[in-house]
Motif scaffolding. Structure first.
Motif, PDB file in Angstrom:
ATOM      1  N   VAL A 118      69.426  19.095  77.425  1.00 35.74           N
ATOM      2  CA  VAL A 118      69.833  20.183  78.303  1.00 35.74           C
ATOM      3  C   VAL A 118      71.228  19.865  78.842  1.00 35.74           C
ATOM      4  O   VAL A 118      71.471  18.765  79.339  1.00 35.74           O
ATOM      5  N   GLN A 119      72.119  20.842  78.744  1.00 31.89           N
ATOM      6  CA  GLN A 119      73.469  20.655  79.270  1.00 31.89           C
ATOM      7  C   GLN A 119      73.887  21.892  80.045  1.00 31.89           C
ATOM      8  O   GLN A 119      73.621  23.016  79.619  1.00 31.89           O
ATOM      9  N   LEU A 120      74.523  21.660  81.168  1.00 30.23           N
ATOM     10  CA  LEU A 120      75.096  22.728  81.962  1.00 30.23           C
ATOM     11  C   LEU A 120      76.575  22.407  82.155  1.00 30.23           C
ATOM     12  O   LEU A 120      76.911  21.325  82.638  1.00 30.23           O
ATOM     13  N   GLN A 121      77.422  23.339  81.781  1.00 34.02           N
ATOM     14  CA  GLN A 121      78.856  23.124  81.854  1.00 34.02           C
ATOM     15  C   GLN A 121      79.450  24.159  82.803  1.00 34.02           C
ATOM     16  O   GLN A 121      79.558  25.335  82.456  1.00 34.02           O
ATOM     17  N   ALA A 122      79.868  23.688  83.976  1.00 40.04           N
ATOM     18  CA  ALA A 122      80.480  24.590  84.957  1.00 40.04           C
ATOM     19  C   ALA A 122      81.982  24.636  84.752  1.00 40.04           C
ATOM     20  O   ALA A 122      82.607  23.619  84.437  1.00 40.04           O
ATOM     21  N   SER A 123      82.550  25.795  84.946  1.00 39.36           N
ATOM     22  CA  SER A 123      83.994  25.968  84.810  1.00 39.36           C
ATOM     23  C   SER A 123      84.463  27.073  85.740  1.00 39.36           C
ATOM     24  O   SER A 123      83.644  27.796  86.324  1.00 39.36           O
ATOM     25  N   GLY A 124      85.782  27.192  85.868  1.00 40.54           N
ATOM     26  CA  GLY A 124      86.349  28.278  86.652  1.00 40.54           C
ATOM     27  C   GLY A 124      86.864  27.877  88.016  1.00 40.54           C
ATOM     28  O   GLY A 124      87.419  28.709  88.737  1.00 40.54           O
ATOM     29  N   GLY A 125      86.687  26.624  88.375  1.00 46.27           N
ATOM     30  CA  GLY A 125      87.198  26.182  89.669  1.00 46.27           C
ATOM     31  C   GLY A 125      88.702  26.055  89.656  1.00 46.27           C
ATOM     32  O   GLY A 125      89.359  26.212  88.625  1.00 46.27           O
ATOM     33  N   GLY A 126      89.257  25.752  90.818  1.00 42.56           N
ATOM     34  CA  GLY A 126      90.691  25.597  90.935  1.00 42.56           C
ATOM     35  C   GLY A 126      91.132  25.779  92.367  1.00 42.56           C
ATOM     36  O   GLY A 126      90.318  25.787  93.297  1.00 42.56           O
ATOM     37  N   TRP A 127      92.433  25.966  92.509  1.00 35.65           N
ATOM     38  CA  TRP A 127      93.000  26.212  93.844  1.00 35.65           C
ATOM     39  C   TRP A 127      93.217  27.708  94.035  1.00 35.65           C
ATOM     40  O   TRP A 127      93.692  28.396  93.115  1.00 35.65           O
ATOM     41  N   VAL A 128      92.888  28.188  95.217  1.00 34.77           N
ATOM     42  CA  VAL A 128      93.091  29.598  95.518  1.00 34.77           C
ATOM     43  C   VAL A 128      93.484  29.719  96.983  1.00 34.77           C
ATOM     44  O   VAL A 128      93.069  28.911  97.830  1.00 34.77           O
ATOM     45  N   GLN A 129      94.303  30.697  97.260  1.00 31.93           N
ATOM     46  CA  GLN A 129      94.703  30.942  98.637  1.00 31.93           C
ATOM     47  C   GLN A 129      93.550  31.518  99.448  1.00 31.93           C
ATOM     48  O   GLN A 129      92.663  32.189  98.910  1.00 31.93           O
ATOM     49  N   THR A 130      93.590  31.275 100.724  1.00 32.48           N
ATOM     50  CA  THR A 130      92.605  31.850 101.638  1.00 32.48           C
ATOM     51  C   THR A 130      92.570  33.367 101.452  1.00 32.48           C
ATOM     52  O   THR A 130      93.625  34.020 101.413  1.00 32.48           O
ATOM     53  N   GLY A 131      91.378  33.887 101.313  1.00 34.89           N
ATOM     54  CA  GLY A 131      91.209  35.315 101.089  1.00 34.89           C
ATOM     55  C   GLY A 131      91.139  35.706  99.624  1.00 34.89           C
ATOM     56  O   GLY A 131      90.831  36.859  99.299  1.00 34.89           O
TER      57      GLY A 131
END
Length: 114
Positions: A1-14
């Motif tokens: 079983v593998q779970l691969q999370a992606s899509g994170g990063g830096w974002v401005q408030t709001g």
């Protein structure tokens, strides 16, 4: 079983981010799928979850800003996060719970700042 999370990063408030969790080895429609997060110095906490039957729950801080969804055909789970706040900064993990056992992904860092 593998779970691969992606899509994170830096974002401005709001701002917004969309996290995705690609799952293999387990069928998400037979599992309780959840997104959790862990901020520095804090315990891991639930953000949102979707049951095998499609029932969705959100923690209070996520309600109205975050949306969890799943794509059964693609075997993926997503977390759309809007109106992000500095306190949303954390490592976000996806989890699959099946027959009392938890399978965790590696986490993706989300950093929110102005």
């Amino acid at each position: 079983v593998q779970l691969q999370a992606s899509g994170g990063g830096w974002v401005q408030t709001g701002g917004s981010l969309r996290l995705s969790c690609a799952v293999s080895g387990i069928q998400i429609e037979l599992s309780v799928m959840g997104w959790y997060r862990q901020a520095p110095g804090k315990e891991r906490e639930l953000v949102a979850a979707i049951t095998s039957g499609g029932t969705i729950t959100y923690e209070e801080f996520a309600r109205g800003r975050f949306t969890i969804s799943r794509d059964i055909a693609e075997n993926t789970v997503a977390l759309q996060m809007n109106s992000l706040k500095n306190e949303d900064t954390a490592v976000y993990f996806c989890d699959a719970r099946r027959m009392g056992y938890d399978y965790w992904g590696q986490g993706t860092q989300v950093t929110v700042s102005s």
